[in-house]
Design a protein around this motif. Structure first.
Motif, PDB file in Angstrom:
ATOM      1  N   VAL B 255     -55.281  81.347  17.848  1.00 32.57           N
ATOM      2  CA  VAL B 255     -54.700  82.415  18.675  1.00 32.57           C
ATOM      3  C   VAL B 255     -53.178  82.415  18.537  1.00 32.57           C
ATOM      4  CG1 VAL B 255     -54.335  83.181  21.059  1.00 32.57           C
ATOM      5  CG2 VAL B 255     -56.629  82.510  20.288  1.00 32.57           C
ATOM      6  N   ARG B 256     -52.587  81.224  18.509  1.00 36.50           N
ATOM      7  CA  ARG B 256     -51.121  81.154  18.361  1.00 36.50           C
ATOM      8  C   ARG B 256     -50.681  81.729  17.013  1.00 36.50           C
ATOM      9  NH1 ARG B 256     -47.559  78.763  21.325  1.00 36.50           N
ATOM     10  NH2 ARG B 256     -48.123  77.678  23.250  1.00 36.50           N
ATOM     11  N   GLN B 257     -51.417  81.420  15.965  1.00 38.23           N
ATOM     12  CA  GLN B 257     -51.056  81.966  14.649  1.00 38.23           C
ATOM     13  C   GLN B 257     -51.218  83.481  14.629  1.00 38.23           C
ATOM     14  OE1 GLN B 257     -49.503  80.560  12.306  1.00 38.23           O
ATOM     15  NE2 GLN B 257     -49.934  78.352  12.314  1.00 38.23           N
ATOM     16  N   LEU B 258     -52.270  83.968  15.257  1.00 39.51           N
ATOM     17  CA  LEU B 258     -52.493  85.419  15.276  1.00 39.51           C
ATOM     18  C   LEU B 258     -51.390  86.133  16.060  1.00 39.51           C
ATOM     19  CD1 LEU B 258     -56.361  85.488  15.790  1.00 39.51           C
ATOM     20  CD2 LEU B 258     -55.120  86.422  13.823  1.00 39.51           C
ATOM     21  N   ALA B 284     -74.498  67.818  12.779  1.00 40.19           N
ATOM     22  CA  ALA B 284     -75.659  68.388  13.466  1.00 40.19           C
ATOM     23  C   ALA B 284     -75.466  69.817  13.946  1.00 40.19           C
ATOM     24  CB  ALA B 284     -76.020  67.509  14.660  1.00 40.19           C
ATOM     25  N   ALA B 285     -74.247  70.203  14.211  1.00 39.50           N
ATOM     26  CA  ALA B 285     -74.039  71.507  14.835  1.00 39.50           C
ATOM     27  C   ALA B 285     -72.816  72.172  14.245  1.00 39.50           C
ATOM     28  CB  ALA B 285     -73.853  71.350  16.348  1.00 39.50           C
ATOM     29  N   ALA B 286     -72.856  73.487  14.175  1.00 40.05           N
ATOM     30  CA  ALA B 286     -71.711  74.229  13.679  1.00 40.05           C
ATOM     31  C   ALA B 286     -71.608  75.551  14.424  1.00 40.05           C
ATOM     32  CB  ALA B 286     -71.838  74.482  12.176  1.00 40.05           C
ATOM     33  N   THR B 287     -70.386  75.914  14.709  1.00 36.59           N
ATOM     34  CA  THR B 287     -70.127  77.194  15.347  1.00 36.59           C
ATOM     35  C   THR B 287     -68.981  77.861  14.613  1.00 36.59           C
ATOM     36  OG1 THR B 287     -70.865  76.443  17.519  1.00 36.59           O
ATOM     37  CG2 THR B 287     -69.376  78.323  17.476  1.00 36.59           C
ATOM     38  N   VAL B 288     -69.094  79.141  14.430  1.00 32.77           N
ATOM     39  CA  VAL B 288     -68.041  79.905  13.766  1.00 32.77           C
ATOM     40  C   VAL B 288     -67.625  81.062  14.656  1.00 32.77           C
ATOM     41  CG1 VAL B 288     -67.523  81.428  11.828  1.00 32.77           C
ATOM     42  CG2 VAL B 288     -68.758  79.298  11.422  1.00 32.77           C
ATOM     43  N   LEU B 289     -66.328  81.227  14.811  1.00 31.43           N
ATOM     44  CA  LEU B 289     -65.777  82.391  15.503  1.00 31.43           C
ATOM     45  C   LEU B 289     -64.906  83.149  14.522  1.00 31.43           C
ATOM     46  CD1 LEU B 289     -64.310  80.719  18.757  1.00 31.43           C
ATOM     47  CD2 LEU B 289     -66.642  81.536  18.407  1.00 31.43           C
ATOM     48  N   VAL B 290     -64.893  84.454  14.642  1.00 29.75           N
ATOM     49  CA  VAL B 290     -63.939  85.267  13.893  1.00 29.75           C
ATOM     50  C   VAL B 290     -63.032  85.946  14.905  1.00 29.75           C
ATOM     51  CG1 VAL B 290     -63.605  87.153  12.274  1.00 29.75           C
ATOM     52  CG2 VAL B 290     -65.572  85.623  12.019  1.00 29.75           C
ATOM     53  N   LEU B 291     -61.765  85.609  14.846  1.00 31.02           N
ATOM     54  CA  LEU B 291     -60.769  86.153  15.768  1.00 31.02           C
ATOM     55  C   LEU B 291     -59.818  87.050  14.989  1.00 31.02           C
ATOM     56  CD1 LEU B 291     -59.907  82.851  17.700  1.00 31.02           C
ATOM     57  CD2 LEU B 291     -61.476  84.662  18.415  1.00 31.02           C
TER      58      LEU B 291
END
Lengths: 134, 298
Positions: B255-258, B284-291
């Protein structure tokens, strides 16, 4: 209670009671599904492949191939620090399942795809399977 | 991540204190540590792609280049490093050396998600969440290694079961058959190989070919002048990670970079879209966000 030896003991669950009992007699066992014939590991109440309840304990052939390994230099506790460097790894058992354990021997000789055989080692109250290069 | 998070009571009762997210029944008795669990993934990755420890070291070097400029990066004060320096640090658990392991750090990250435009304050630049996904495949590595199916396409070893009923009719599959199936599907190292280095895995989201992820770091594409800046706060390797909320720090950095207000260095080209990849558990787990700052309220 911690084992007086200082070695961590397995947190035994009921599904695996036959496994730990067999190890005390130096027998390595695993579950096999009577319906779909898949090896089942870790132990379950139901087959994770076909949901059958017909799981039978049977003895492993005790041989397998190293899938991967890591030589531990920074140990988690004093009992482990006393034996560093030691090796942990996953072995693809000839029976069709993957078993995690310690691999004994010169770390420089241990390599992926090498064959291993199982032996037994008492660590406190419990005898454990331990692999060595074939 | 420390064992105390999930089953600390069990571990304390047994008195082993093993700092590992390992199966208390089938793994802890053999003395694994978190670096050893990730080390196994890294060793397999090197084996399958013919890579070396020097290749892995590139990730630490690249992360530290960003980290030295970030005021909150735990390793920032050590200055930039070289592949040789990484390879001369002692093994923690092979093939991972001290500079290839994450350190404690961060942990103060947090985010409040609001609807736009009604709840965006005057003067605040809105950052939009345009997509997300998450998946969990297992608890411990023993569960992962014995998986016959997966809810999503995964890397590493999966012994598939095409049709249990057919197999039943055809009798038990022989060991050779199982091996053949395993080989066919043992096509890639797990995403853990780079995650073990506290970095995003650029191969996971599809930015690199299998086994080529390290090239993004070595070529400089992940750096200030690159077209794919990665881990601009230093990543888990140099920024550090608190064990649980580490991905919150990554969101804050994104968010800071954006918004163009990074605490560390901005990439030469200010991004308008950032992908946040969060990893959890033992591979075991993965989450991806596109901001993104592109677009607007729906």
């Amino acid at each position: 209670m911690p084992d007086p030896s200082g070695w961590p003991q397995p947190y035994r669950l009921m599904d695996a009671a036959p496994y730990w009992a067999a190890l005390q007699e130096e027998r390595l066992t695993f579950q096999k599904c009577d319906d779909c014939a898949e090896a089942v590991w870790p132990p379950h109440k139901y087959c994770p492949t076909c949901h059958s309840e017909a799981l039978t304990w049977q003895e492993s052939v005790g041989r397998g191939t190293i899938y991967s390994f890591s030589v531990v230099h920074r140990a988690p506790t004093p009992v482990w620090a006393a034996i560093t460097p030691y090796t942990v790894g996953f072995v693809l058992m000839d029976d069709g399942y993957a078993l995690f354990g310690q691999i004994e021997g010169d770390p420089g000789q241990i390599a992926i795809d090498k064959r291993v055989t199982v032996g037994f080692l008492r660590r406190g109250e419990q005898k454990l399977p331990v692999f060595e290069l074939a | 991540m420390p064992a105390e998070r999930r089953d600390g009571a069990v571990r304390r009762r047994r008195g082993d204190g093993a700092e590992a997210d390992a199966d208390p029944q089938f793994e802890v008795p053999y003395g694994p540590t978190i670096p050893s669990l990730y080390g196994m993934a890294a060793a397999r990755y090197l084996h399958e792609y013919g890579l070396t420890e020097a290749d892995l070291a590139e990730v630490a070097v690249a992360n530290q280049k960003w980290g030295v400029h970030h005021p909150h990066a735990a390793k920032g004060r050590f200055g930039e490093i070289t592949v040789e320096k990484v390879l001369s640090s002692p093994y923690v658990s092979s093939p991972l050396r001290r500079w290839m392991c994450s350190t404690w750090g961060g942990g103060s990250g947090g985010a409040v998600v609001v609807t736009s435009p009604d709840n965006v304050k005057a003067g605040q630049e809105a950052v939009y969440l345009t997509g997300y996904g998450t998946a969990t495949t297992h608890e411990y590595l023993s569960d992962r290694m014995n998986m016959r199916t997966a809810p999503v396409p995964v890397d590493g070893r999966v012994v598939p079961v095409d049709d249990p009923h057919r197999q039943h009719r055809g009798g038990p599959p022989g060991v050779r058959d199982g091996r053949r199936r395993a080989r066919r599907h043992r096509h890639a190292g797990d995403v853990g190989e780079l995650r073990a280095h506290g970095a995003h895995d650029p191969r996971g989201p599809g930015f690199a070919e299998r086994g080529k992820g390290v090239d993004l770091y070595r070529s400089g594409r992940s750096g200030f002048d690159g077209d794919l800046p990665i881990d601009t706060n230093g990543g888990w390797l140099s920024f550090g990670q608190p064990g649980i909320s580490c991905n919150m720090d990554t969101i804050v950095e994104a968010v800071r970079q954006l918004r163009g207000i990074p605490l560390g260095l901005p990439p030469r080209n200010k991004p308008s879209t950032v992908l946040v990849q969060g990893a959890g558990g033992m591979l075991a787990a993965a989450t991806v966000l596109v901001l993104t700052t592109d677009g607007g309220p729906v």
